[in-house]
Design a protein around this motif. Structure first.
Motif, PDB file in Angstrom:
ATOM      1  N   ALA A 109       0.823  -1.207   0.000  1.00  0.00           N
ATOM      2  CA  ALA A 109       0.000   0.000   0.000  1.00  0.00           C
ATOM      3  C   ALA A 109       0.860   1.263   0.000  1.00  0.00           C
ATOM      4  CB  ALA A 109      -0.931  -0.009   1.210  1.00  0.00           C
ATOM      5  N   TRP A 110       1.898   1.260   0.811  1.00  0.00           N
ATOM      6  CA  TRP A 110       2.808   2.402   0.893  1.00  0.00           C
ATOM      7  C   TRP A 110       3.516   2.612  -0.441  1.00  0.00           C
ATOM      8  CZ3 TRP A 110       3.926   6.843   2.560  1.00  0.00           C
ATOM      9  CH2 TRP A 110       5.229   7.339   2.729  1.00  0.00           C
ATOM     10  N   SER A 111       3.968   1.542  -1.061  1.00  0.00           N
ATOM     11  CA  SER A 111       4.638   1.633  -2.351  1.00  0.00           C
ATOM     12  C   SER A 111       3.679   2.128  -3.436  1.00  0.00           C
ATOM     13  CB  SER A 111       5.210   0.266  -2.733  1.00  0.00           C
ATOM     14  OG  SER A 111       5.850   0.308  -3.981  1.00  0.00           O
ATOM     15  N   HIS A 112       2.448   1.667  -3.386  1.00  0.00           N
ATOM     16  CA  HIS A 112       1.416   2.090  -4.339  1.00  0.00           C
ATOM     17  C   HIS A 112       1.188   3.596  -4.232  1.00  0.00           C
ATOM     18  CE1 HIS A 112      -2.894   1.102  -6.026  1.00  0.00           C
ATOM     19  NE2 HIS A 112      -2.401   2.221  -6.540  1.00  0.00           N
ATOM     20  N   PHE A 113       1.058   4.094  -3.001  1.00  0.00           N
ATOM     21  CA  PHE A 113       0.845   5.527  -2.800  1.00  0.00           C
ATOM     22  C   PHE A 113       2.020   6.340  -3.344  1.00  0.00           C
ATOM     23  CE2 PHE A 113       1.798   9.275  -0.195  1.00  0.00           C
ATOM     24  CZ  PHE A 113       0.651  10.024  -0.387  1.00  0.00           C
ATOM     25  N   ARG A 114       3.236   5.902  -3.057  1.00  0.00           N
ATOM     26  CA  ARG A 114       4.403   6.650  -3.516  1.00  0.00           C
ATOM     27  C   ARG A 114       4.488   6.665  -5.043  1.00  0.00           C
ATOM     28  NH1 ARG A 114       9.299   4.257  -0.200  1.00  0.00           N
ATOM     29  NH2 ARG A 114      10.368   6.226  -0.603  1.00  0.00           N
ATOM     30  N   MET A 115       4.096   5.572  -5.672  1.00  0.00           N
ATOM     31  CA  MET A 115       4.040   5.556  -7.136  1.00  0.00           C
ATOM     32  C   MET A 115       3.017   6.559  -7.645  1.00  0.00           C
ATOM     33  SD  MET A 115       2.966   2.456  -9.737  1.00  0.00           S
ATOM     34  CE  MET A 115       1.245   2.527  -9.200  1.00  0.00           C
ATOM     35  N   ASP A 116       1.826   6.568  -7.034  1.00  0.00           N
ATOM     36  CA  ASP A 116       0.786   7.502  -7.459  1.00  0.00           C
ATOM     37  C   ASP A 116       1.229   8.952  -7.272  1.00  0.00           C
ATOM     38  OD1 ASP A 116      -0.849   5.475  -8.238  1.00  0.00           O
ATOM     39  OD2 ASP A 116      -2.233   5.612  -6.536  1.00  0.00           O
ATOM     40  N   LYS A 117       1.926   9.231  -6.199  1.00  0.00           N
ATOM     41  CA  LYS A 117       2.466  10.570  -5.971  1.00  0.00           C
ATOM     42  C   LYS A 117       3.455  10.944  -7.069  1.00  0.00           C
ATOM     43  CE  LYS A 117       1.152  12.836  -2.182  1.00  0.00           C
ATOM     44  NZ  LYS A 117       0.665  14.220  -2.224  1.00  0.00           N
ATOM     45  N   ARG A 118       4.342   9.991  -7.379  1.00  0.00           N
ATOM     46  CA  ARG A 118       5.373  10.212  -8.385  1.00  0.00           C
ATOM     47  C   ARG A 118       4.740  10.516  -9.749  1.00  0.00           C
ATOM     48  NH1 ARG A 118       7.846   5.755  -6.827  1.00  0.00           N
ATOM     49  NH2 ARG A 118       7.439   4.520  -8.676  1.00  0.00           N
ATOM     50  N   LEU A 119       3.642   9.826 -10.049  1.00  0.00           N
ATOM     51  CA  LEU A 119       2.958   9.987 -11.324  1.00  0.00           C
ATOM     52  C   LEU A 119       1.909  11.101 -11.287  1.00  0.00           C
ATOM     53  CD1 LEU A 119       2.464   6.211 -12.216  1.00  0.00           C
ATOM     54  CD2 LEU A 119       4.206   7.774 -13.106  1.00  0.00           C
ATOM     55  N   GLN A 120       1.862  11.815 -10.173  1.00  0.00           N
ATOM     56  CA  GLN A 120       0.932  12.937  -9.977  1.00  0.00           C
ATOM     57  C   GLN A 120      -0.530  12.508 -10.116  1.00  0.00           C
ATOM     58  OE1 GLN A 120       2.531  15.866 -12.782  1.00  0.00           O
ATOM     59  NE2 GLN A 120       3.738  16.773 -11.133  1.00  0.00           N
ATOM     60  N   ARG A 121      -0.808  11.296  -9.619  1.00  0.00           N
ATOM     61  CA  ARG A 121      -2.183  10.797  -9.612  1.00  0.00           C
ATOM     62  C   ARG A 121      -2.824  10.934  -8.234  1.00  0.00           C
ATOM     63  NH1 ARG A 121      -1.020   5.372 -13.040  1.00  0.00           N
ATOM     64  NH2 ARG A 121      -0.557   4.571 -10.961  1.00  0.00           N
ATOM     65  N   GLU A 122      -2.052  11.380  -7.257  1.00  0.00           N
ATOM     66  CA  GLU A 122      -2.542  11.457  -5.883  1.00  0.00           C
ATOM     67  C   GLU A 122      -2.169  12.807  -5.278  1.00  0.00           C
ATOM     68  OE1 GLU A 122      -4.476  11.291  -3.177  1.00  0.00           O
ATOM     69  OE2 GLU A 122      -4.391   9.114  -3.513  1.00  0.00           O
ATOM     70  N   GLY A 123      -3.189  13.545  -4.832  1.00  0.00           N
ATOM     71  CA  GLY A 123      -2.944  14.855  -4.240  1.00  0.00           C
ATOM     72  C   GLY A 123      -3.080  14.886  -2.735  1.00  0.00           C
ATOM     73  N   GLU A 124      -3.582  13.785  -2.144  1.00  0.00           N
ATOM     74  CA  GLU A 124      -3.780  13.732  -0.699  1.00  0.00           C
ATOM     75  C   GLU A 124      -2.517  13.218  -0.007  1.00  0.00           C
ATOM     76  OE1 GLU A 124      -6.517  14.648   0.979  1.00  0.00           O
ATOM     77  OE2 GLU A 124      -7.585  15.221  -0.855  1.00  0.00           O
ATOM     78  N   SER A 125      -2.475  13.408   1.298  1.00  0.00           N
ATOM     79  CA  SER A 125      -1.432  12.763   2.091  1.00  0.00           C
ATOM     80  C   SER A 125      -1.765  11.283   2.200  1.00  0.00           C
ATOM     81  CB  SER A 125      -1.361  13.374   3.484  1.00  0.00           C
ATOM     82  OG  SER A 125      -2.529  13.040   4.233  1.00  0.00           O
ATOM     83  N   PHE A 126      -0.767  10.473   2.528  1.00  0.00           N
ATOM     84  CA  PHE A 126      -1.026   9.042   2.669  1.00  0.00           C
ATOM     85  C   PHE A 126      -2.033   8.789   3.777  1.00  0.00           C
ATOM     86  CE2 PHE A 126       0.367   4.680   4.122  1.00  0.00           C
ATOM     87  CZ  PHE A 126      -0.126   4.019   3.012  1.00  0.00           C
ATOM     88  N   SER A 127      -1.889   9.497   4.886  1.00  0.00           N
ATOM     89  CA  SER A 127      -2.814   9.326   6.019  1.00  0.00           C
ATOM     90  C   SER A 127      -4.253   9.545   5.591  1.00  0.00           C
ATOM     91  CB  SER A 127      -2.449  10.300   7.146  1.00  0.00           C
ATOM     92  OG  SER A 127      -1.196   9.996   7.697  1.00  0.00           O
ATOM     93  N   ASP A 128      -4.486  10.618   4.859  1.00  0.00           N
ATOM     94  CA  ASP A 128      -5.847  10.911   4.413  1.00  0.00           C
ATOM     95  C   ASP A 128      -6.310   9.927   3.338  1.00  0.00           C
ATOM     96  OD1 ASP A 128      -6.053  13.034   6.151  1.00  0.00           O
ATOM     97  OD2 ASP A 128      -5.522  14.547   4.643  1.00  0.00           O
ATOM     98  N   ALA A 129      -5.396   9.571   2.436  1.00  0.00           N
ATOM     99  CA  ALA A 129      -5.770   8.696   1.322  1.00  0.00           C
ATOM    100  C   ALA A 129      -6.272   7.343   1.816  1.00  0.00           C
ATOM    101  CB  ALA A 129      -4.581   8.516   0.385  1.00  0.00           C
ATOM    102  N   ILE A 130      -5.553   6.723   2.754  1.00  0.00           N
ATOM    103  CA  ILE A 130      -5.958   5.375   3.188  1.00  0.00           C
ATOM    104  C   ILE A 130      -7.180   5.420   4.091  1.00  0.00           C
ATOM    105  CG2 ILE A 130      -3.710   4.314   2.856  1.00  0.00           C
ATOM    106  CD1 ILE A 130      -3.129   4.686   5.829  1.00  0.00           C
ATOM    107  N   ARG A 131      -7.341   6.511   4.845  1.00  0.00           N
ATOM    108  CA  ARG A 131      -8.483   6.601   5.757  1.00  0.00           C
ATOM    109  C   ARG A 131      -9.770   7.014   5.041  1.00  0.00           C
ATOM    110  NH1 ARG A 131      -3.939   7.243   8.447  1.00  0.00           N
ATOM    111  NH2 ARG A 131      -3.740   6.591  10.631  1.00  0.00           N
ATOM    112  N   ASN A 132      -9.642   7.682   3.927  1.00  0.00           N
ATOM    113  CA  ASN A 132     -10.819   8.176   3.208  1.00  0.00           C
ATOM    114  C   ASN A 132     -11.053   7.449   1.888  1.00  0.00           C
ATOM    115  OD1 ASN A 132     -11.121  10.161   5.221  1.00  0.00           O
ATOM    116  ND2 ASN A 132      -9.739  11.555   4.153  1.00  0.00           N
ATOM    117  N   GLU A 133     -10.329   6.364   1.672  1.00  0.00           N
ATOM    118  CA  GLU A 133     -10.403   5.704   0.360  1.00  0.00           C
ATOM    119  C   GLU A 133     -11.814   5.249   0.018  1.00  0.00           C
ATOM    120  OE1 GLU A 133      -7.202   3.026  -1.124  1.00  0.00           O
ATOM    121  OE2 GLU A 133      -8.793   1.508  -1.113  1.00  0.00           O
TER     122      GLU A 133
END
Length: 249
Positions: A109-133
């Motif tokens: 999950a952590w690796s997935h989030f970092r990839m999405d950040k790198r590809l500019q597909r994720e604008g939320e923090s990881f904390s918010d992303a996993i809690r509000n998914e």
């Protein structure tokens, strides 16, 4: 029998499928698709011709290699998670061999989030992303949300059960991503035996698609993920007869 590919690396995203795909391209008796992640069985091609036109799919493979005795395969790691994909794969070739790589779900999950950040597909923090998914993914209901799935894709037990429902045990190979990373040749020997091709000494592959920054998972987020995944990880290991190590849950 109509022409069909021989095997599919069907899961999971951020589980080492790019590395496995790269390794198998070294083997003279294996011919991988022209590109990784063909995405045929999770995205119906825009022909609107029933039944599905497999000729579109087959353009991605070297059939001369198959005629010469090579095994044809590809890697699209969303398939075990994407509803209906494995059923479509079964209809295409009920005797196909399927490989699934599983990684510690917390680290995945952590690796997935970092990839999405790198590809500019994720604008939320990881904390918010996993809690509000769950709430964020409702935008695509009743369909699954490919992008809002950093947490969802780590629930492996339903994916494993579905594979076991569709395919015989001798058609399935479940591997730990961590073992491919630490002892690639040992893991690759299992793959070549499973695919019934000659053993082969593989050259080391660099780490593929790994994050370059040193950001670490916070203790609070790790605890949240461990709590979320604990029972599913236990059930997954029970289904596969695996020990806990090296997973955190």
């Amino acid at each position: 029998m109509p022409k069909r590919i021989d095997f599919m690396i069907a899961g999971v995203q951020k589980g080492g499928t790019t590395s496995l795909d790269a390794y198998l391209r070294q083997h003279p008796g294996i011919s991988m698709a022209k590109k990784k992640e063909v995405h045929f069985f999770d995205k119906r091609p825009p022909t609107h011709i029933p039944p599905i036109d497999y000729a579109i799919y087959h353009r991605e493979f070297d059939w001369e290699q198959k005629a010469a005795g090579a095994k044809l395969g590809e890697a699209t790691p969303i398939l075990t998670w994407w509803t209906g994909s494995m059923e479509r794969l079964w209809r295409y070739h009920p005797e196909i061999k399927v490989i699934m790589l599983l990684r510690d779900p917390v680290e995945r999950a952590w690796s997935h989030f970092r990839m999405d950040k790198r590809l500019q597909r994720e604008g939320e923090s990881f904390s918010d992303a996993i809690r509000n998914e769950r709430e964020r993914a409702r935008r695509n209901l009743p369909k699954q949300d490919r992008e809002r799935s950093q947490l969802a894709r780590g629930f492996y037990a339903p994916q494993v059960r579905n594979l076991m429902r569709l395919f015989r045990d001798d058609q399935l190979l479940f591997l730990r991503s961590e073992y491919l990373s630490k002892s690639p040749q040992v893991t690759l020997d299992k793959v070549t035996a499973f695919l019934e091709v000659d053993t082969f000494v593989f050259e080391p592959e660099p780490r593929h698609n790994s994050a370059q920054d040193s950001e670490s998972l916070s203790p609070a987020d790790r605890a949240f993920l461990e709590d979320a995944y604990r029972f599913d990880a236990q059930e997954t290991r029970r289904l596969l007869g695996w020990d806990k190590w090296p997973w955190s849950v």
